[in-house]
Design a protein around this motif. Structure first.
Motif, PDB file in Angstrom:
ATOM      1  N   ILE A   1       0.846  -1.202   0.000  1.00  0.00           N
ATOM      2  CA  ILE A   1       0.000   0.000   0.000  1.00  0.00           C
ATOM      3  C   ILE A   1       0.878   1.248   0.000  1.00  0.00           C
ATOM      4  O   ILE A   1       1.547   1.558   0.991  1.00  0.00           O
ATOM      5  CB  ILE A   1      -0.937   0.025   1.225  1.00  0.00           C
ATOM      6  N   GLY A   2       0.898   1.951  -1.125  1.00  0.00           N
ATOM      7  CA  GLY A   2       1.595   3.228  -1.221  1.00  0.00           C
ATOM      8  C   GLY A   2       0.631   4.383  -0.990  1.00  0.00           C
ATOM      9  O   GLY A   2      -0.486   4.183  -0.512  1.00  0.00           O
ATOM     10  N   TYR A   3       1.042   5.598  -1.374  1.00  0.00           N
ATOM     11  CA  TYR A   3       0.183   6.771  -1.130  1.00  0.00           C
ATOM     12  C   TYR A   3      -1.142   6.672  -1.881  1.00  0.00           C
ATOM     13  O   TYR A   3      -2.217   6.814  -1.292  1.00  0.00           O
ATOM     14  CB  TYR A   3       0.911   8.056  -1.524  1.00  0.00           C
ATOM     15  N   PHE A   4      -1.080   6.423  -3.190  1.00  0.00           N
ATOM     16  CA  PHE A   4      -2.317   6.400  -3.968  1.00  0.00           C
ATOM     17  C   PHE A   4      -3.190   5.199  -3.607  1.00  0.00           C
ATOM     18  O   PHE A   4      -4.421   5.310  -3.561  1.00  0.00           O
ATOM     19  CB  PHE A   4      -1.997   6.414  -5.471  1.00  0.00           C
ATOM     20  N   SER A   5      -2.568   4.061  -3.320  1.00  0.00           N
ATOM     21  CA  SER A   5      -3.341   2.895  -2.876  1.00  0.00           C
ATOM     22  C   SER A   5      -4.016   3.185  -1.542  1.00  0.00           C
ATOM     23  O   SER A   5      -5.177   2.853  -1.320  1.00  0.00           O
ATOM     24  CB  SER A   5      -2.436   1.673  -2.746  1.00  0.00           C
ATOM     25  N   GLY A   6      -3.264   3.833  -0.634  1.00  0.00           N
ATOM     26  CA  GLY A   6      -3.829   4.167   0.674  1.00  0.00           C
ATOM     27  C   GLY A   6      -4.941   5.183   0.569  1.00  0.00           C
ATOM     28  O   GLY A   6      -5.967   5.074   1.249  1.00  0.00           O
ATOM     29  N   LEU A   7      -4.747   6.193  -0.301  1.00  0.00           N
ATOM     30  CA  LEU A   7      -5.790   7.202  -0.506  1.00  0.00           C
ATOM     31  C   LEU A   7      -7.048   6.561  -1.086  1.00  0.00           C
ATOM     32  O   LEU A   7      -8.167   6.845  -0.637  1.00  0.00           O
ATOM     33  CB  LEU A   7      -5.265   8.293  -1.441  1.00  0.00           C
ATOM     34  N   ASN A   8      -6.868   5.695  -2.073  1.00  0.00           N
ATOM     35  CA  ASN A   8      -8.004   4.984  -2.652  1.00  0.00           C
ATOM     36  C   ASN A   8      -8.704   4.110  -1.634  1.00  0.00           C
ATOM     37  O   ASN A   8      -9.930   4.042  -1.590  1.00  0.00           O
ATOM     38  CB  ASN A   8      -7.529   4.109  -3.825  1.00  0.00           C
ATOM     39  N   LEU A   9      -7.908   3.442  -0.798  1.00  0.00           N
ATOM     40  CA  LEU A   9      -8.481   2.580   0.231  1.00  0.00           C
ATOM     41  C   LEU A   9      -9.328   3.385   1.201  1.00  0.00           C
ATOM     42  O   LEU A   9     -10.465   3.017   1.518  1.00  0.00           O
ATOM     43  CB  LEU A   9      -7.361   1.847   0.975  1.00  0.00           C
TER      44      LEU A   9
ATOM     45  N   GLU B   1       1.109  -3.140   6.122  1.00  0.00           N
ATOM     46  CA  GLU B   1       1.186  -3.266   4.667  1.00  0.00           C
ATOM     47  C   GLU B   1       1.402  -1.922   3.975  1.00  0.00           C
ATOM     48  O   GLU B   1       1.396  -1.849   2.753  1.00  0.00           O
ATOM     49  CB  GLU B   1      -0.091  -3.925   4.151  1.00  0.00           C
ATOM     50  N   VAL B   2       1.565  -0.842   4.763  1.00  0.00           N
ATOM     51  CA  VAL B   2       1.760   0.493   4.196  1.00  0.00           C
ATOM     52  C   VAL B   2       3.242   0.766   4.014  1.00  0.00           C
ATOM     53  O   VAL B   2       4.037   0.603   4.940  1.00  0.00           O
ATOM     54  CB  VAL B   2       1.135   1.575   5.100  1.00  0.00           C
ATOM     55  N   LYS B   3       3.611   1.197   2.813  1.00  0.00           N
ATOM     56  CA  LYS B   3       4.997   1.583   2.542  1.00  0.00           C
ATOM     57  C   LYS B   3       5.274   2.945   3.177  1.00  0.00           C
ATOM     58  O   LYS B   3       4.437   3.832   3.130  1.00  0.00           O
ATOM     59  CB  LYS B   3       5.230   1.680   1.035  1.00  0.00           C
ATOM     60  N   ASN B   4       6.446   3.109   3.767  1.00  0.00           N
ATOM     61  CA  ASN B   4       6.872   4.391   4.345  1.00  0.00           C
ATOM     62  C   ASN B   4       5.763   4.976   5.226  1.00  0.00           C
ATOM     63  O   ASN B   4       5.217   6.043   4.959  1.00  0.00           O
ATOM     64  CB  ASN B   4       7.236   5.372   3.228  1.00  0.00           C
ATOM     65  N   THR B   5       5.448   4.255   6.277  1.00  0.00           N
ATOM     66  CA  THR B   5       4.308   4.574   7.139  1.00  0.00           C
ATOM     67  C   THR B   5       4.309   6.014   7.641  1.00  0.00           C
ATOM     68  O   THR B   5       3.274   6.695   7.619  1.00  0.00           O
ATOM     69  CB  THR B   5       4.288   3.625   8.356  1.00  0.00           C
ATOM     70  N   SER B   6       5.450   6.496   8.091  1.00  0.00           N
ATOM     71  CA  SER B   6       5.513   7.825   8.722  1.00  0.00           C
ATOM     72  C   SER B   6       5.131   8.950   7.754  1.00  0.00           C
ATOM     73  O   SER B   6       4.687  10.011   8.183  1.00  0.00           O
ATOM     74  CB  SER B   6       6.908   8.085   9.286  1.00  0.00           C
TER      75      SER B   6
ATOM     76  N   ASN C   1       3.284   8.230   4.471  1.00  0.00           N
ATOM     77  CA  ASN C   1       2.077   7.937   3.705  1.00  0.00           C
ATOM     78  C   ASN C   1       0.797   7.959   4.534  1.00  0.00           C
ATOM     79  O   ASN C   1      -0.247   8.369   4.036  1.00  0.00           O
ATOM     80  CB  ASN C   1       2.214   6.575   3.006  1.00  0.00           C
ATOM     81  N   VAL C   2       0.866   7.536   5.799  1.00  0.00           N
ATOM     82  CA  VAL C   2      -0.345   7.561   6.632  1.00  0.00           C
ATOM     83  C   VAL C   2      -0.861   8.990   6.825  1.00  0.00           C
ATOM     84  O   VAL C   2      -2.041   9.267   6.580  1.00  0.00           O
ATOM     85  CB  VAL C   2      -0.100   6.859   7.987  1.00  0.00           C
ATOM     86  N   PRO C   3      -0.013   9.956   7.261  1.00  0.00           N
ATOM     87  CA  PRO C   3      -0.516  11.335   7.380  1.00  0.00           C
ATOM     88  C   PRO C   3      -1.004  11.913   6.055  1.00  0.00           C
ATOM     89  O   PRO C   3      -2.047  12.578   6.008  1.00  0.00           O
ATOM     90  CB  PRO C   3       0.693  12.116   7.903  1.00  0.00           C
ATOM     91  N   ARG C   4      -0.271  11.667   4.974  1.00  0.00           N
ATOM     92  CA  ARG C   4      -0.665  12.217   3.675  1.00  0.00           C
ATOM     93  C   ARG C   4      -2.025  11.689   3.240  1.00  0.00           C
ATOM     94  O   ARG C   4      -2.879  12.455   2.754  1.00  0.00           O
ATOM     95  CB  ARG C   4       0.386  11.852   2.626  1.00  0.00           C
ATOM     96  N   CYS C   5      -2.233  10.401   3.396  1.00  0.00           N
ATOM     97  CA  CYS C   5      -3.503   9.795   2.979  1.00  0.00           C
ATOM     98  C   CYS C   5      -4.671  10.360   3.784  1.00  0.00           C
ATOM     99  O   CYS C   5      -5.711  10.733   3.224  1.00  0.00           O
ATOM    100  CB  CYS C   5      -3.446   8.274   3.148  1.00  0.00           C
ATOM    101  N   ILE C   6      -4.501  10.433   5.111  1.00  0.00           N
ATOM    102  CA  ILE C   6      -5.592  10.895   5.982  1.00  0.00           C
ATOM    103  C   ILE C   6      -5.895  12.367   5.743  1.00  0.00           C
ATOM    104  O   ILE C   6      -7.065  12.761   5.611  1.00  0.00           O
ATOM    105  CB  ILE C   6      -5.219  10.645   7.463  1.00  0.00           C
TER     106      ILE C   6
END
Length: 486
Positions: free
Chosen positions: A26-34, A241-246, A248-253
């Motif tokens: 799960i990258g940025y766009f995958s996380g955003l889509n999710l 399962e998130v790549k570069n958690t620190s 991508n998580v803030p960016r997605c949210i």
């Protein structure tokens, strides 16, 4: 018997030799889509009627509740962003409460989440999918309940198969259906703006005229609105399962939640510009009623779009449900079989199947309003305790590495608001459903003390686990490899 022995050796060898772990897919766009796919599901198509009903048909109050629900979701998302980046482990709320308040309260909340909140959310979405998918075939009458239930169960089973066989496939389903559902929201939002440009603003004039709802009714309206925003903390449940958690998580949210708030307000304004309050609360499918009045012969587009939207949201919910079961099992709070991965597909297949069975059970009653109240009561209790855990960890573990730190008063506000939402309806208008929720949570004592605290085991359970392991070709995750991924 020989085949079984060979299979056992295969599972055993694979579990220790190969790297049986959840892949970071799960990258940025995958996380955003999710996130978008989970949040934008059935809620925006069924909750507007409920919010308006509990607001006593007061349009101004209803829109205010939608806006306030969005702000509250954003504050909660920021709190979860800190916890998610500081404690990058799957499980979300459960893991944070366990770290902050201890294993026992985490276990009690886990029971409510896996047996009530998440399966209920999936079943609501599945029933809504069936309602809208069958609408073109039942134009002059309601869809028979049995037809809706069978279709809802079928879609859960189909997505169980997809999630059980391929993680990448499940994420691709999420991407495709998220794009399609956002197009639906754009269509409704633009349609409302066009109607307002034509001068159809009568329903929005003097918006705050009318009866004022009671405190308990406002809470119930918030339950409906917050249900539509539900899922803003979803990415936290799949952090392994998130790549570069620190990053991508803030960016997605921070991208997903404000985007949803804007769209939800525009869609509700569109509904209210076209339909009267009485038309909205009496409609079984608000978006379809809106379409019949605005786009006439092309109104079939809306039920199709809603069905697509809900399908994607079901997929996301099932994806996260399985991750929570998987994480809790690894912590020893659920049977070991739920933390095992398929030796070929590397998916948490037992956890996915377990979640699906519970969701199918909740489809049987099919009372959406009751299920939403049930789910809202329990889920906001967990949010409140999670925010308290954040506060406790700030003081108890001040040196914990926190790539993102939320403004601490936000956590106090969220904790207070969550407990207000939980306690106010119980005190002012007690319902038997709340008692069931409390009893379910307290029943955790029966299981926690012997099976978790004292680690009581029976040989028969080990045999059953081994048999299921052989049958499903699953293996415990490789803890050595798993630790390296963090």
């Amino acid at each position: 018997m020989a085949n079984k022995k060979q299979l056992f050796e295969k599972v055993k060898a694979t579990g220790t030799g190969a790297h049986i772990i959840l892949q970071k897919s799960i990258g940025y766009f995958s996380g955003l889509n999710l996130l978008l796919g989970i949040i934008v599901g059935s809620g925006i198509f069924i909750s507007p009627a409920g919010v308006l009903r509990y607001s006593r048909l007061n349009v101004g109050v209803a829109l205010s509740i939608w806006a306030a629900s969005g702000v509250m979701s954003m504050l909660g998302a920021l709190c979860y962003t800190e916890l998610g980046t500081a404690l990058p482990s799957s499980g979300g709320d459960y893991y944070y409460v366990k770290r902050g308040l201890g294993p026992f309260p985490a276990f009690l909340l886990l029971l409510v989440d896996i047996i009530l909140c998440m399966p209920v959310a999936t079943s609501i979405k599945a029933i809504t999918f069936a309602e809208y998918a069958t609408k073109p075939f039942y134009t002059d009458c309601p869809t028979p309940e049995m037809v809706k239930k069978v279709i809802a169960m079928a879609v859960v089973i189909i997505l169980t198969a997809v999630n059980g066989v391929t993680i990448k496939g499940a994420l691709w389903v999420q991407k495709i259906f998220t794009i399609l559902k956002m197009q639906c929201l754009v269509l409704i939002a633009i349609g409302g703006l066009v109607e307002m440009a034509k001068g159809n603003t009568k329903n929005l004039e003097n918006a705050f005229d009318g009866e004022v709802p009671t405190v308990a009714q406002i809470c119930l309206a918030f339950y409906q609105g917050l249900f539509a925003y539900g899922g803003w903390n979803g990415l936290n449940k799949a952090e392994e399962e998130v790549k570069n958690t620190s990053k991508n998580v803030p960016r997605c949210i921070i991208t997903a939640v404000p985007l949803v708030i804007v769209f939800y307000l525009l869609v509700n304004i569109s509904y209210m510009a076209v339909l009267t309050p009485k038309e909205m609360v009496s409609s079984a499918a608000v978006a379809v009623t809106w379409a019949n009045k605005t786009i006439g012969p092309f109104s079939w587009i809306i039920p199709l779009s809603v069905a697509i939207s809900t399908f994607g949201s079901i997929n996301g919910s099932m994806f996260l449900q399985a991750r929570l079961n998987y994480a809790a099992s690894k912590e020893g709070h659920l049977p070991a079989i739920l933390s095992m991965l398929h030796i070929n597909y590397l998916t948490p297949a037992p956890a996915i199947i377990f979640s699906s069975i519970l969701s199918i059970i909740f489809i049987i009653p099919s009372n959406l309003s009751l299920l939403m109240i049930y789910s809202g009561f329990a889920s906001w209790l967990m949010v409140g305790l999670t925010c308290i855990s954040l506060i406790v960890l700030r003081f108890r573990e001040p040196n914990l590495h926190r790539p993102y730190k939320v403004f601490l008063p936000f956590a106090f506000v969220m904790a207070a608001a969550s407990f207000f939402l939980v306690l106010s309806p119980i005190i002012q208008e007690p319902e038997v459903e709340y008692i069931y929720g409390v009893l379910l949570m307290l029943s955790g004592f029966i299981f926690y003390i012997p099976f978790v605290h004292f680690k009581l085991k029976f040989r028969i359970f080990d045999r059953i686990t081994s048999y299921i392991q052989l049958l499903m070709e699953v293996s415990p995750p490789d803890s050595t490899s798993e630790s390296k991924t963090h």
